[in-house]
Design an enzyme around this catalytic site. Structure first.
Site: not given
Length: 468
Positions: A344, A375
């Protein structure tokens, strides 16, 4: 039993592909997402070929990219897409009316606060315990873009006030963008569904046709007759990676479900070595779905002509400017940092720019905490990122204490790499397992019987390394 009617009532996006969803036995949201990304891939080729900067004005490219992006969002998420559009419009108002000195703070609070409220509503009111492809993913990407641009505006103003020179003009913005540039950056069809986040100046340079030549200029290879390099090879390679990733996910993840290792029979009867191996395989089997989504998103951007990053030492074109992962480095990572640096990637860069580089102290802890909040609100996210803090510190300490003993000999270095690979992969599996389990109860159960094994394994590896 769930009936078709129930499925329709829960779906806010288009139901046109419901028969395909039933035939594939896949959630409609996932079918819509993959279909839209494949459609975006086709449109991207058309966008690069027939709507190139040589053939169309930048305003036309901005407008078309935005309209297609809005359509894809509405198709996938229906009225839930209003959350994405509302956040972008509210953030634009902040950018227009807030001072440059405060725009980054206000934008950060609004974007992260709005995202968190939506996550709470999604998880605890409607859908707790089930993670599906929904509007929260694009909202997370939009949050990154809003804060990235706001911080770049702030940094651009500060560099002018204090007469500082930035290391790269790609990461600052000297003036506020127009409304069309703003919504195009946030809502374009190439990145609205799965990202990745990129620099605003890089994106505008791509739309205006300066993107590739600016990279060639940096490489000192600019030629006015030099044709734009073709992304076809990079796109085909990434699509092949998508196919392999999808096959691996559909096969291995079903053969090694993570919840299986929490069954009492498995805990009581399986030997220690198999438990550790199963933990590694089960967590590894969850990764290909991210490989698929991020690599496909990268291919869409490349197909549109975005993502060129110069020429490597072998004379090959690089199309990894906004790539989100390096699979080869992830799977052979011999340190926690090496793993994080290649997983990521764009989110890690965002966290570094908005948090790690700006925090006066406790930078690692605050960065991991921000990552957890971004998140979502599943407990598993917080278990993962809070666990990641001591694991990161331990990895740094071990490397600092032991590595210099092994770099003088190839054999010692090879043994060191093997051992650190095992320890790293085990530590990663232990750390990220709650991320996939999501809830508190299975996470605590996993910790209860895995932690002693992980501690024992780490201790034995330390003894072995020290003896060498």
């Amino acid at each position: 039993m769930e009936t078709p009617g129930n499925r329709y009532s829960r779906t806010t996006g288009s139901t046109v592909l419901q028969p395909l969803s039933d035939a594939l036995h896949m959630p409609l949201e996932q079918v819509n997402f993959v279909t839209c990304q494949l459609f975006a891939l086709v449109i991207a080729v058309w966008f690069r070929t027939y709507l190139s900067p040589r053939k169309a004005h930048a305003s036309i490219r901005h407008g078309i990219a935005t309209m297609i992006g809005v359509y894809l969002a509405v198709f996938c998420f229906g009225w839930y897409s209003l959350h994405i559009f509302s956040l972008v419009l509210l953030s634009y108002c902040i950018m227009v009316y807030a001072s440059i000195e405060k725009v980054h703070s206000y934008s950060f609070i609004l974007a992260l606060g709005y995202l968190t409220l939506c996550q709470i509503n999604r998880v605890y009111i409607f859908n707790y315990g089930i993670l599906t492809t929904d509007f929260s993913g694009p909202l997370m990407i939009v949050t990154q873009k809003i804060t990235t641009l706001a911080f770049q505006l702030h940094d651009g103003k500060m560099s002018v006030l204090f007469k500082e020179r930035s290391a790269s003009s790609d990461f600052i913005c000297r003036g506020k963008p127009t409304f069309l540039e703003y919504i195009s950056y946030h809502l374009n069809f190439m990145s609205i569904l799965a990202g990745p986040c990129s620099s605003f100046s890089e994106y505008v340079g791509f739309i205006e046709g300066r993107h590739i030549q600016s990279k060639l200029l940096i490489e000192k290879r600019k030629d006015t007759t030099f044709p734009d390099p073709s992304p076809n090879k990079a796109v085909i390679t990434k699509l092949l990676i998508c196919v392999v990733s999808l096959i691996l996910f559909l096969t291995v993840s079903k053969a090694f479900p993570l919840l299986h290792m929490l069954e009492d029979k498995f805990i009581d009867e399986s030997p220690l070595l198999w438990k550790l191996i199963y933990l590694y395989i089960a967590t590894m089997a969850c990764k290909p779905k991210y490989y698929f989504a991020w690599t496909l998103a990268d291919a869409v951007n490349n197909a549109a002509g975005y993502g060129f990053n110069g020429i490597d030492e072998n004379g090959n074109y690089r199309w990894d400017l906004i790539s989100n992962l390096n699979i080869w480095n992830i799977e052979r990572a011999t340190s926690f940092k090496m793993y994080i640096d290649n997983w990521n990637i764009q989110t890690a860069a965002w966290l570094k720019r908005v948090c790690y580089d700006r925090a006066p102290k406790y930078r690692t802890g605050l960065t991991f905490l921000l990552s957890a909040v971004w998140h979502g609100v599943y407990p598993g996210y917080y278990f993962t990122f809070l666990t990641g803090i001591p694991v990161m510190w331990a990895a740094r300490g071990m490397r600092h204490v032991f590595r210099h003993y092994f770099i003088s000999s190839k054999i010692r270095k090879f043994v060191y790499d093997i051992i650190t690979w095992i320890v790293t992969q085990l530590a990663i599996s232990y750390t990220v397992a709650p991320f996939f389990l999501l809830a508190t109860e299975p996470t605590i159960k996993l910790y209860k019987y895995v932690y002693p094994f992980v501690r024992c394994c780490l201790k034995n590896n330390l003894i072995l390394i020290h003896s060498l």
